[in-house]
Design an enzyme around this catalytic site. Structure first.
Site, mmCIF file in Angstrom:
data_model
loop_
_atom_site.group_PDB
_atom_site.id
_atom_site.type_symbol
_atom_site.label_atom_id
_atom_site.label_comp_id
_atom_site.label_asym_id
_atom_site.label_seq_id
_atom_site.Cartn_x
_atom_site.Cartn_y
_atom_site.Cartn_z
ATOM 1 N N LEU A 12 7.446 3.964 -2.350
ATOM 2 C CA LEU A 12 8.055 2.857 -1.606
ATOM 3 C C LEU A 12 7.953 1.546 -2.368
ATOM 4 C CD1 LEU A 12 6.656 3.629 1.952
ATOM 5 C CD2 LEU A 12 9.051 3.697 1.274
ATOM 6 N N GLY A 32 2.335 -2.391 -6.516
ATOM 7 C CA GLY A 32 1.782 -3.742 -6.560
ATOM 8 C C GLY A 32 0.655 -3.803 -7.558
ATOM 9 N N ARG A 79 0.010 1.809 -5.640
ATOM 10 C CA ARG A 79 1.346 2.201 -5.241
ATOM 11 C C ARG A 79 1.346 2.664 -3.799
ATOM 12 N NH1 ARG A 79 4.184 4.736 -10.264
ATOM 13 N NH2 ARG A 79 3.340 3.332 -11.832
ATOM 14 N N ASP A 114 -0.605 -14.094 5.657
ATOM 15 C CA ASP A 114 0.361 -14.444 4.618
ATOM 16 C C ASP A 114 1.730 -13.929 5.052
ATOM 17 O OD1 ASP A 114 1.362 -15.307 2.253
ATOM 18 O OD2 ASP A 114 0.419 -13.765 1.030
HETATM 19 C C1 AK5 Z 1 -6.141 -3.977 -0.929
HETATM 20 C C2 AK5 Z 1 -7.044 -4.301 -1.939
HETATM 21 C C3 AK5 Z 1 -8.040 -5.215 -1.703
HETATM 22 C C4 AK5 Z 1 -7.250 -5.528 0.531
HETATM 23 C C5 AK5 Z 1 -6.228 -4.586 0.321
HETATM 24 C C6 AK5 Z 1 -3.940 -3.699 3.861
HETATM 25 C C7 AK5 Z 1 -3.174 -3.572 5.014
HETATM 26 O O1 AK5 Z 1 -0.974 -3.188 6.021
HETATM 27 C C8 AK5 Z 1 -4.124 -3.725 1.341
HETATM 28 C C9 AK5 Z 1 -3.341 -3.601 2.607
HETATM 29 C C10 AK5 Z 1 -1.212 -3.226 3.661
HETATM 30 C C11 AK5 Z 1 -1.975 -3.350 2.516
HETATM 31 C C12 AK5 Z 1 4.961 0.745 5.183
HETATM 32 C C13 AK5 Z 1 7.088 0.588 4.359
HETATM 33 C C14 AK5 Z 1 5.190 -0.326 3.159
HETATM 34 C C15 AK5 Z 1 6.578 -0.093 3.236
HETATM 35 C C16 AK5 Z 1 0.902 -2.604 2.598
HETATM 36 C C17 AK5 Z 1 2.847 -1.206 2.093
HETATM 37 C C18 AK5 Z 1 2.372 -2.383 2.851
HETATM 38 BR BR1 AK5 Z 1 7.705 -0.714 1.870
HETATM 39 N N1 AK5 Z 1 8.441 0.843 4.496
HETATM 40 N N2 AK5 Z 1 6.269 0.994 5.312
HETATM 41 N N3 AK5 Z 1 4.420 0.107 4.125
HETATM 42 S S1 AK5 Z 1 4.580 -1.195 1.824
HETATM 43 O O2 AK5 Z 1 0.458 -2.467 1.490
HETATM 44 N N4 AK5 Z 1 0.171 -2.966 3.648
HETATM 45 C C19 AK5 Z 1 -1.809 -3.330 4.917
HETATM 46 C C20 AK5 Z 1 -1.510 -3.243 7.309
HETATM 47 O O3 AK5 Z 1 -3.662 -3.323 0.301
HETATM 48 N N5 AK5 Z 1 -5.359 -4.318 1.390
HETATM 49 C C21 AK5 Z 1 -8.154 -5.830 -0.476
#
Ligand code: AK5
Length: 289
Positions: A29, A32, A36, A146
């Site tokens: 999807l 980052g 991924r 954010d």
């Molecule tokens: C990572 C490292 C260090 C915090 C984190 C936490 C909560 O959503 C995260 C974190 C997300 C990331 C669903 C789609 C996507 C798509 C995401 C992913 C979104 Br496109 N169609 N449906 N997701 S993209 O990464 N969310 C999150 C509650 O990485 N935390 C500290």
């Protein structure tokens, strides 16, 4: 309060010891800085999720171990229809996996770029959804989310454009499609933030004003050639409304009452919900028809 019935929310699953064997992995999807994201299916319940993969090497390199832990604790306790759910997490020898709600219609930012700008009904519905989600966060004393358009996802709904979900976090996925301006991040910051002053939850109210403008005009209000110029425009609240597209005075009134330099004088979340533009245009169910 869980408003949607969902197998991964059930007792047995919320405490389950997940592993990669529980999932079938599908298409990517996005990617980052920290990993991924793939669409995946939980095999037992045939339930579709988004699986985020973060390499432990990256966690060590950027020393984000504590940040990740803290965020996982906060995130797994946020249950709101307009906030992307975190169902759980697990790890193997070199990766951490986050089990996230899958938003079937993808990024709001792509829809905005495709259409140019949104209708007042659609914009008002998204602003109302965001306001409710932020009020819920503030209640739980979770502040400064954010909320730039890249961090807003759309769910899938029959005969509708989908319900908005905040997926946020500077850490979250950077979609494969890059934003027009890579240094565009300043665009969403409140004056007290660009000036490095103390700030509180009122920064979210400012951001709602920025988003409302961007939904209606297609560009954020203080966009400029250089970061220095954006910085200056934010600091001076150099706000103007183009003549096209033609926007109602109610909408301009709401934007002007959110983009206020003095953070204590910005319209409160409660007042946004009661604003005539919201009352006249938003679908209270959060659905865009
Ligand atoms: C990572 C490292 C260090 C915090 C984190 C936490 C909560 O959503 C995260 C974190 C997300 C990331 C669903 C789609 C996507 C798509 C995401 C992913 C979104 Br496109 N169609 N449906 N997701 S993209 O990464 N969310 C999150 C509650 O990485 N935390 C500290």
């Amino acid at each position: 309060m869980a408003s949607q019935q969902n197998p991964l929310d059930e007792e047995e699953n919320s405490k389950r010891n997940w592993s990669l064997k529980d999932f079938e992995i599908g298409k990517p999807l996005g990617r980052g800085k920290f990993g991924r994201v793939y669409v995946a299916r939980e095999i037992k319940n045939k339930y579709v999720v988004a699986l985020k993969v973060i390499f432990k090497e990256q966690i060590e390199k950027y020393k984000i171990h504590h940040q990740l832990r803290r965020e996982m604790e906060i995130q797994s306790n946020l249950h709101h229809p307009n906030i992307l759910r975190l169902y759980g997490w697990f790890h193997d020898a070199d990766r951490v996996f986050l089990i996230l709600e899958y938003a079937h219609n993808g990024e709001l930012y792509k829809e905005l770029r495709k259409k140019g700008y949104l209708s007042e009904k659609q914009a008002a519905t998204y602003i109302l959804s965001l306001t409710k989600a932020l009020a819920y966060c503030h209640e739980k004393t979770v502040i400064h989310r954010d909320i730039k358009p890249e961090n807003l996802l759309l769910d899938h709904q029959f005969y509708s454009q989908g319900r908005l979900k905040i997926a946020d976090f500077g850490w979250s996925v950077q979609s494969s499609s890059k934003r027009r301006t890579m240094c565009g991040t300043l665009d969403y910051l409140a004056p007290e933030m660009v000036e490095n002053k103390a700030h509180d939850y009122a920064v979210d109210n400012w951001t709602l004003g920025i988003l409302c403008y961007e939904f209606l005009y297609g560009v954020p209000p203080f966009e400029a050639e250089s970061q220095i110029d954006t910085f200056r425009r934010i600091r001076n609240v150099d706000l103007s409304f183009p003549s096209t597209p033609s926007i109602s005075s109610d909408a301009k009134n709401l934007i002007s009452r959110l983009l206020v330099k003095d953070s204590s004088r910005r319209l409160s979340l409660e007042k946004i919900i009661e604003h005539p533009w919201i009352i006249k245009n938003a679908n209270p169910m959060g659905i865009c028809l």
